[in-house]
Design a protein around this motif. Structure first.
Motif, short mmCIF file in Angstrom:
data_model
loop_
_atom_site.label_atom_id
_atom_site.label_comp_id
_atom_site.label_asym_id
_atom_site.label_seq_id
_atom_site.Cartn_x
_atom_site.Cartn_y
_atom_site.Cartn_z
N LYS A 9 0.84 -1.21 0.00
CA LYS A 9 0.00 0.00 0.00
C LYS A 9 0.88 1.26 0.00
N LYS A 10 1.94 1.26 0.82
CA LYS A 10 2.83 2.42 0.89
C LYS A 10 3.55 2.63 -0.45
N ARG A 12 2.49 1.69 -3.39
CA ARG A 12 1.48 2.16 -4.37
C ARG A 12 1.19 3.64 -4.16
N THR A 13 1.10 4.06 -2.90
CA THR A 13 0.87 5.48 -2.60
C THR A 13 2.02 6.33 -3.14
N LEU A 14 3.26 5.87 -2.92
CA LEU A 14 4.42 6.58 -3.45
C LEU A 14 4.38 6.64 -4.97
N TYR A 15 4.08 5.51 -5.59
CA TYR A 15 4.06 5.45 -7.05
C TYR A 15 2.99 6.37 -7.63
N GLU A 16 1.82 6.39 -7.02
CA GLU A 16 0.74 7.24 -7.51
C GLU A 16 1.04 8.72 -7.30
N ALA A 17 1.74 9.05 -6.20
CA ALA A 17 2.09 10.45 -5.94
C ALA A 17 3.16 10.91 -6.93
N ASP A 159 5.87 12.59 5.22
CA ASP A 159 4.49 12.15 5.15
C ASP A 159 3.89 12.69 3.86
N LEU A 160 3.50 11.79 2.96
CA LEU A 160 2.95 12.23 1.68
C LEU A 160 1.69 13.04 1.84
N ASP A 161 0.94 12.81 2.94
CA ASP A 161 -0.28 13.57 3.16
C ASP A 161 0.03 15.04 3.46
#
Length: 163
Positions: A9-10, A12-17, A159-161
């Motif tokens: 999940k982390k 994927r979040t990095l890749y999408e960002a 923190d990507l958020d």
């Protein structure tokens, strides 16, 4: 199978960002893990490993301290290579070059000659007043990565958020 769901999940979040952040993260993971792997390998076996422990633990601690030292240029070689490859040289960009018997000097790109059909020529001016020209192949390994936001991300993450 739900193995590694949090990690997946982390990533994927990095890749999408930003897919490049995932590449930098992998490079940082490799650079950081390499010291641990070398230590683990050295401490395995049927020798008197206990005699090696202090020396290896101190080497790991020195590696950790070197991450804080901006003057240490070779701490994260893979992260630095990824950042250099992705950097577009522009006027004002900082470089560092080692001159034998004189030390490490900081310079800046002060001009880019785009009139050469094969490749651009970059003029570098150094802090001592000297200057020289380089083509991209000469320039790229000397691009300074210290203070770069991606290098800071590789060292400390964020923190990507909140990014």
């Amino acid at each position: 199978m739900n193995v590694g769901d949090v990690t997946t999940k982390k990533m994927r979040t990095l890749y999408e960002a930003d897919p490049f952040l995932l590449e930098v993260s992998f490079a940082a993971g490799y650079d950081g893990t390499l010291a641990m792997l070398k230590t683990t390998y050295e401490l395995e076996g049927d020798r008197l490993e206990i005699l090696l422990v202090y020396r290896r633990v101190e080497a790991l601690r020195a590696f950790g301290r070197s991450l804080l030292d901006g003057a240490n240029r070779d701490t994260l070689p893979n992260v630095d290579a990824v950042i250099r490859r992705a950097t577009t040289p522009t006027v004002g960009l900082k470089i560092q070059k080692e001159f034998p018997e004189h030390g490490l000097f900081t310079g800046f790109i002060t001009a880019i000659d785009k009139d050469h059909p094969e490749e651009w020529v970059y003029t570098i001016s150094y802090e001592d007043g000297d200057s020289e020209t380089m083509v991209l192949a000469e320039l790229e390994p000397r691009l300074s990565t210290h203070g770069n936001a991606l290098r800071e991300y590789a060292l400390w993450g964020f923190d990507l958020d909140r990014a």
